[in-house]
Design an enzyme around this catalytic site. Structure first.
Site, PDB file in Angstrom:
ATOM      1  N   ASN A   9      70.358  -4.059  56.547  1.00 45.35           N
ATOM      2  CA  ASN A   9      71.379  -3.940  57.583  1.00 45.35           C
ATOM      3  C   ASN A   9      70.723  -4.358  58.896  1.00 45.35           C
ATOM      4  O   ASN A   9      69.940  -3.602  59.467  1.00 45.35           O
ATOM      5  CB  ASN A   9      71.859  -2.475  57.629  1.00 45.35           C
ATOM      6  CG  ASN A   9      72.797  -2.209  58.784  1.00 45.35           C
ATOM      7  OD1 ASN A   9      73.249  -3.124  59.465  1.00 45.35           O
ATOM      8  ND2 ASN A   9      73.092  -0.934  59.005  1.00 45.35           N
ATOM      9  N   LYS A  11      72.016  -4.734  61.719  1.00 45.92           N
ATOM     10  CA  LYS A  11      72.652  -4.122  62.908  1.00 45.92           C
ATOM     11  C   LYS A  11      72.873  -5.197  63.974  1.00 45.92           C
ATOM     12  O   LYS A  11      73.079  -6.355  63.630  1.00 45.92           O
ATOM     13  CB  LYS A  11      71.824  -2.919  63.390  1.00 45.92           C
ATOM     14  CG  LYS A  11      71.551  -1.939  62.244  1.00 45.92           C
ATOM     15  CD  LYS A  11      70.952  -0.630  62.676  1.00 45.92           C
ATOM     16  CE  LYS A  11      70.716   0.247  61.451  1.00 45.92           C
ATOM     17  NZ  LYS A  11      70.162   1.566  61.776  1.00 45.92           N
ATOM     18  N   HIS A  94      78.945   3.415  58.231  1.00 48.60           N
ATOM     19  CA  HIS A  94      77.569   3.691  58.657  1.00 48.60           C
ATOM     20  C   HIS A  94      77.595   4.785  59.727  1.00 48.60           C
ATOM     21  O   HIS A  94      78.534   4.855  60.524  1.00 48.60           O
ATOM     22  CB  HIS A  94      76.931   2.413  59.207  1.00 48.60           C
ATOM     23  CG  HIS A  94      75.468   2.582  59.466  1.00 48.60           C
ATOM     24  ND1 HIS A  94      74.993   3.173  60.612  1.00 48.60           N
ATOM     25  CD2 HIS A  94      74.391   2.287  58.711  1.00 48.60           C
ATOM     26  CE1 HIS A  94      73.676   3.222  60.543  1.00 48.60           C
ATOM     27  NE2 HIS A  94      73.281   2.698  59.410  1.00 48.60           N
ATOM     28  N   GLU A  96      76.207   5.056  62.450  1.00 51.57           N
ATOM     29  CA  GLU A  96      76.389   4.562  63.834  1.00 51.57           C
ATOM     30  C   GLU A  96      77.865   4.258  64.105  1.00 51.57           C
ATOM     31  O   GLU A  96      78.354   4.436  65.217  1.00 51.57           O
ATOM     32  CB  GLU A  96      75.505   3.324  64.055  1.00 51.57           C
ATOM     33  CG  GLU A  96      74.042   3.730  64.182  1.00 51.57           C
ATOM     34  CD  GLU A  96      73.045   2.705  63.674  1.00 51.57           C
ATOM     35  OE1 GLU A  96      73.410   1.526  63.496  1.00 51.57           O
ATOM     36  OE2 GLU A  96      71.886   3.105  63.431  1.00 51.57           O
ATOM     37  N   GLU A 164      72.506   8.340  53.569  1.00 49.24           N
ATOM     38  CA  GLU A 164      71.633   8.114  54.717  1.00 49.24           C
ATOM     39  C   GLU A 164      71.648   9.350  55.606  1.00 49.24           C
ATOM     40  O   GLU A 164      72.557   9.498  56.439  1.00 49.24           O
ATOM     41  CB  GLU A 164      72.118   6.909  55.523  1.00 49.24           C
ATOM     42  CG  GLU A 164      72.135   5.618  54.727  1.00 49.24           C
ATOM     43  CD  GLU A 164      72.079   4.413  55.649  1.00 49.24           C
ATOM     44  OE1 GLU A 164      71.106   3.656  55.552  1.00 49.24           O
ATOM     45  OE2 GLU A 164      72.993   4.245  56.470  1.00 49.24           O
ATOM     46  N   GLY A 170      66.296   5.245  61.617  1.00 50.31           N
ATOM     47  CA  GLY A 170      65.616   4.682  62.781  1.00 50.31           C
ATOM     48  C   GLY A 170      64.637   5.643  63.448  1.00 50.31           C
ATOM     49  O   GLY A 170      64.186   5.392  64.557  1.00 50.31           O
ATOM     50  N   SER A 209      64.744   4.972  57.325  1.00 49.67           N
ATOM     51  CA  SER A 209      63.312   4.698  57.468  1.00 49.67           C
ATOM     52  C   SER A 209      62.628   4.327  56.149  1.00 49.67           C
ATOM     53  O   SER A 209      61.498   4.745  55.892  1.00 49.67           O
ATOM     54  CB  SER A 209      62.606   5.880  58.144  1.00 49.67           C
ATOM     55  OG  SER A 209      63.171   6.097  59.431  1.00 49.67           O
ATOM     56  N   GLY A 231      65.554  -1.074  60.189  1.00 50.21           N
ATOM     57  CA  GLY A 231      64.433  -1.680  60.910  1.00 50.21           C
ATOM     58  C   GLY A 231      63.528  -2.563  60.059  1.00 50.21           C
ATOM     59  O   GLY A 231      63.190  -3.686  60.460  1.00 50.21           O
TER      60      GLY A 231
HETATM   61  P1  PGA Z   1      66.434   2.450  59.311  1.00 51.98           P
HETATM   62  O1  PGA Z   1      68.028   2.292  59.249  1.00 51.98           O
HETATM   63  O2  PGA Z   1      65.893   1.853  58.033  1.00 51.98           O
HETATM   64  O3  PGA Z   1      66.025   1.684  60.538  1.00 51.98           O
HETATM   65  O4  PGA Z   1      66.147   3.895  59.405  1.00 51.98           O
HETATM   66  C1  PGA Z   1      68.712   2.527  58.053  1.00 51.98           C
HETATM   67  C2  PGA Z   1      70.180   2.278  58.258  1.00 51.98           C
HETATM   68  O5  PGA Z   1      70.688   2.565  59.347  1.00 51.98           O
HETATM   69  O6  PGA Z   1      70.864   1.792  57.344  1.00 51.98           O
END
Ligand code: PGA
Length: 248
Positions: A9, A11, A94, A96, A164, A170, A209, A231
């Site tokens: 992803n 983003k 998601h 976010e 998640e 993140g 993460s 990330g």
């Molecule tokens: P992250 O994000 O790997 O940066 O923690 C995961 C996600 O939001 O799908």
């Protein structure tokens, strides 16, 4: 047997040049028969990334879709448009989207309905906040988020669920593989109750993460069928390392 899915992803990151470099860096990555690899760039770059991945096994998906069909909805992209552009996958709900853009469980369910109707496979994201985990509500929150989707949609083996935990996204904090497995197992049991055997074919990804250093242990858990990676999907070497852990 469920095939692993390693999904990136991106983003709101990247530009024409960096996207091309990222795909270029992934091209030599071996993708095993039991692994599917997906990248989800920002919508504007989808067609360029489709062209760059055309001679690879890397699939391309979207990060979001509209809860509506076509019409006067400024700024929205419908699932039918995603299908028309050749996309087979869309990330829905998601955290976010839920926390920053106010998507409710009902909106998430409506988006799943639109995606499925258009023939686009949903990656349905669920997960609890730190406060919800610390107060013992993690499982109840995830099942509530799942229920909202199940209330208006017939479960399908094409669904992918991404667990998640919000506190792990993140932040560099990952759920332990045992904690992740516990939640994935609970989700699978719940889906079996609601959907029967189809639950055995649904893939449940872990997100939060995920890195080359923790992917193998996560993928070794019975009910973890891959990862939704933020990330680390922006660095070819790291994403390749996660794919390698799924290949193993
Ligand atoms: P992250 O994000 O790997 O940066 O923690 C995961 C996600 O939001 O799908």
């Amino acid at each position: 047997m469920r095939q692993y899915l390693v999904a990136g992803n991106w983003k709101s990151n990247g530009n024409t040049e960096s996207n091309a470099a990222l795909i270029g860096g992934l091209k030599s990555t071996a993708i095993g028969d039991n692994v599917e690899v997906l990248v989800c760039p920002p919508i504007l770059y989808i067609s360029a990334v489709q062209a760059e991945t055309a001679d690879t096994a890397i699939e391309v998906g979207a990060q979001n879709c509209s809860a509506t069909q076509e019409g006067a909805y400024t700024g929205e992209v419908t699932s039918a448009m995603l299908a028309d552009a050749g996309l087979k996958w869309v990330i829905i709900g998601h955290s976010e989207r839920r926390t920053l853009f106010g998507e409710t469980d009902e909106v998430v369910a409506a988006k799943v309905k639109e995606a499925v109707a258009a023939g686009v496979k949903p990656i349905i994201c669920i997960g609890e906040t730190l406060e919800e985990r610390e107060t013992g509500q993690a499982e109840a929150v995830c099942l509530r988020q799942m229920d909202a989707v199940l209330a208006t949609n017939a479960p399908s083996a094409d669904w992918v669920i991404a667990y998640e935990p919000v506190w792990a996204i993140g932040t560099g904090k990952t759920a332990s593989s045992a904690d992740a497995q516990e939640m994935h197992g609970a989700l699978r049991r719940y889906l079996r109750e609601k959907a029967g055997d189809v639950a055995e074919d649904m893939r449940i990804l872990y997100g939060g993460s995920v890195k080359p250093g923790n992917a193998a242990e996560l993928f070794g858990q019975e009910d973890i069928d891959g990862a939704l990676v933020g990330g680390a999907s922006l660095k070819a070497e790291d994403f390749a390392g996660i794919i390698a852990a799924a290949n193993a």
